[in-house]
Design a protein around this motif. Structure first.
Motif, PDB file in Angstrom:
ATOM      1  N   UNK A 121       0.838  -1.201   0.000  1.00 59.78           N
ATOM      2  CA  UNK A 121       0.000   0.000   0.000  1.00 59.78           C
ATOM      3  C   UNK A 121       0.877   1.257   0.000  1.00 59.78           C
ATOM      4  N   UNK A 122       1.895   1.247   0.862  1.00 55.41           N
ATOM      5  CA  UNK A 122       2.808   2.381   0.930  1.00 55.41           C
ATOM      6  C   UNK A 122       3.514   2.589  -0.410  1.00 55.41           C
ATOM      7  N   UNK A 123       3.991   1.514  -1.011  1.00 47.36           N
ATOM      8  CA  UNK A 123       4.682   1.618  -2.301  1.00 47.36           C
ATOM      9  C   UNK A 123       3.777   2.226  -3.360  1.00 47.36           C
ATOM     10  N   UNK A 124       2.525   1.795  -3.394  1.00 43.58           N
ATOM     11  CA  UNK A 124       1.577   2.338  -4.372  1.00 43.58           C
ATOM     12  C   UNK A 124       1.280   3.818  -4.087  1.00 43.58           C
ATOM     13  N   UNK A 135      -1.018   3.496 -13.387  1.00 46.72           N
ATOM     14  CA  UNK A 135      -1.962   2.698 -12.625  1.00 46.72           C
ATOM     15  C   UNK A 135      -3.376   3.181 -12.921  1.00 46.72           C
ATOM     16  N   UNK A 136      -4.366   2.298 -12.853  1.00 46.98           N
ATOM     17  CA  UNK A 136      -5.738   2.757 -13.052  1.00 46.98           C
ATOM     18  C   UNK A 136      -6.175   3.719 -11.955  1.00 46.98           C
ATOM     19  N   UNK A 137      -5.411   3.810 -10.849  1.00 47.33           N
ATOM     20  CA  UNK A 137      -5.753   4.717  -9.763  1.00 47.33           C
ATOM     21  C   UNK A 137      -5.221   6.124 -10.002  1.00 47.33           C
ATOM     22  N   UNK A 138      -4.390   6.325 -11.029  1.00 51.63           N
ATOM     23  CA  UNK A 138      -3.795   7.636 -11.262  1.00 51.63           C
ATOM     24  C   UNK A 138      -4.854   8.627 -11.725  1.00 51.63           C
ATOM     25  N   UNK A 139      -4.698   9.904 -11.357  1.00 48.95           N
ATOM     26  CA  UNK A 139      -5.661  10.906 -11.803  1.00 48.95           C
ATOM     27  C   UNK A 139      -5.574  11.102 -13.310  1.00 48.95           C
ATOM     28  N   UNK A 140      -6.692  11.461 -13.903  1.00 50.05           N
ATOM     29  CA  UNK A 140      -6.755  11.667 -15.341  1.00 50.05           C
ATOM     30  C   UNK A 140      -6.266  13.053 -15.717  1.00 50.05           C
ATOM     31  N   UNK A 141      -6.493  14.023 -14.837  1.00 53.35           N
ATOM     32  CA  UNK A 141      -6.094  15.396 -15.148  1.00 53.35           C
ATOM     33  C   UNK A 141      -4.581  15.514 -15.225  1.00 53.35           C
ATOM     34  N   UNK A 142      -4.093  16.425 -16.075  1.00 53.11           N
ATOM     35  CA  UNK A 142      -2.641  16.589 -16.214  1.00 53.11           C
ATOM     36  C   UNK A 142      -2.026  17.119 -14.934  1.00 53.11           C
ATOM     37  N   UNK A 143      -0.767  16.765 -14.749  1.00 52.91           N
ATOM     38  CA  UNK A 143      -0.024  17.228 -13.596  1.00 52.91           C
ATOM     39  C   UNK A 143       0.739  18.484 -14.012  1.00 52.91           C
ATOM     40  N   UNK A 144       0.721  19.489 -13.181  1.00 52.38           N
ATOM     41  CA  UNK A 144       1.444  20.716 -13.486  1.00 52.38           C
ATOM     42  C   UNK A 144       0.541  21.919 -13.319  1.00 52.38           C
ATOM     43  N   UNK A 145       1.048  23.097 -13.714  1.00 55.11           N
ATOM     44  CA  UNK A 145       0.257  24.298 -13.509  1.00 55.11           C
ATOM     45  C   UNK A 145      -1.023  24.249 -14.342  1.00 55.11           C
ATOM     46  N   UNK A 146      -2.054  24.823 -13.800  1.00 60.87           N
ATOM     47  CA  UNK A 146      -3.342  24.854 -14.499  1.00 60.87           C
ATOM     48  C   UNK A 146      -3.241  25.820 -15.675  1.00 60.87           C
TER      49      UNK A 146
END
Length: 139
Positions: free
Chosen positions: A92-95, A122-133
């Motif tokens: 769990x911690x690793x994920x 991972x299917x748990x990752x957010x769909x929105x892009x990472x970084x400044x809006x």
């Protein structure tokens, strides 16, 4: 399981057994273990204040080595808390580390020696892009 997580699991089992012997329900043990993280954090904060010498009454009462020791206490206590609440604590911690580090580190393998999440998302990752809006349209 790594040696560190083996030790953490042994500590968790030891504390669980001691609490069970006292008749403490697991949920109460978990609550108290989480509160213990807060206590250890307070000791780390006190060590920083002592290392910086910002308390005029106490002066330089701690070293940065003391701060390092106290931060380790926070980390160990938190790992034990997780192990007491989840039998799959290491996985769990690793994920969670992979998911949370993915917000800051490159998703693709970088040059040798770089650190970051590797492998398919991972299917748990957010769909929105990472970084400044992106800036909002002013239309």
């Amino acid at each position: 399981m790594t040696a560190a997580w083996d030790t953490v699991s042994e500590l968790a089992a030891c504390f669980d057994a001691a609490d069970a012997e006292r008749g403490m329900p697991p949920q109460e043990s978990h609550i108290l273990q989480v509160l213990k993280i807060g206590e250890e954090f307070g000791e780390a904060a006190q060590a920083v204040i002592g290392a910086k010498g910002t308390n005029p009454r106490k002066g330089h009462s701690h070293s940065w080595e003391d701060v390092h020791d106290e931060v380790c206490d926070v980390v160990i206590t938190a790992m034990v808390a997780l192990a007491r609440m989840r039998p799959d604590a290491e996985q769990y911690f690793s994920e969670q580390l992979r998911l949370k580090s993915g917000k800051f580190l490159p998703a693709e393998p970088g040059p040798v020696g770089s650190v970051g999440p590797v492998g398919p998302p991972s299917p748990m990752e957010p769909v929105e892009p990472v970084g400044p809006a992106a800036p909002a349209d002013s239309a």
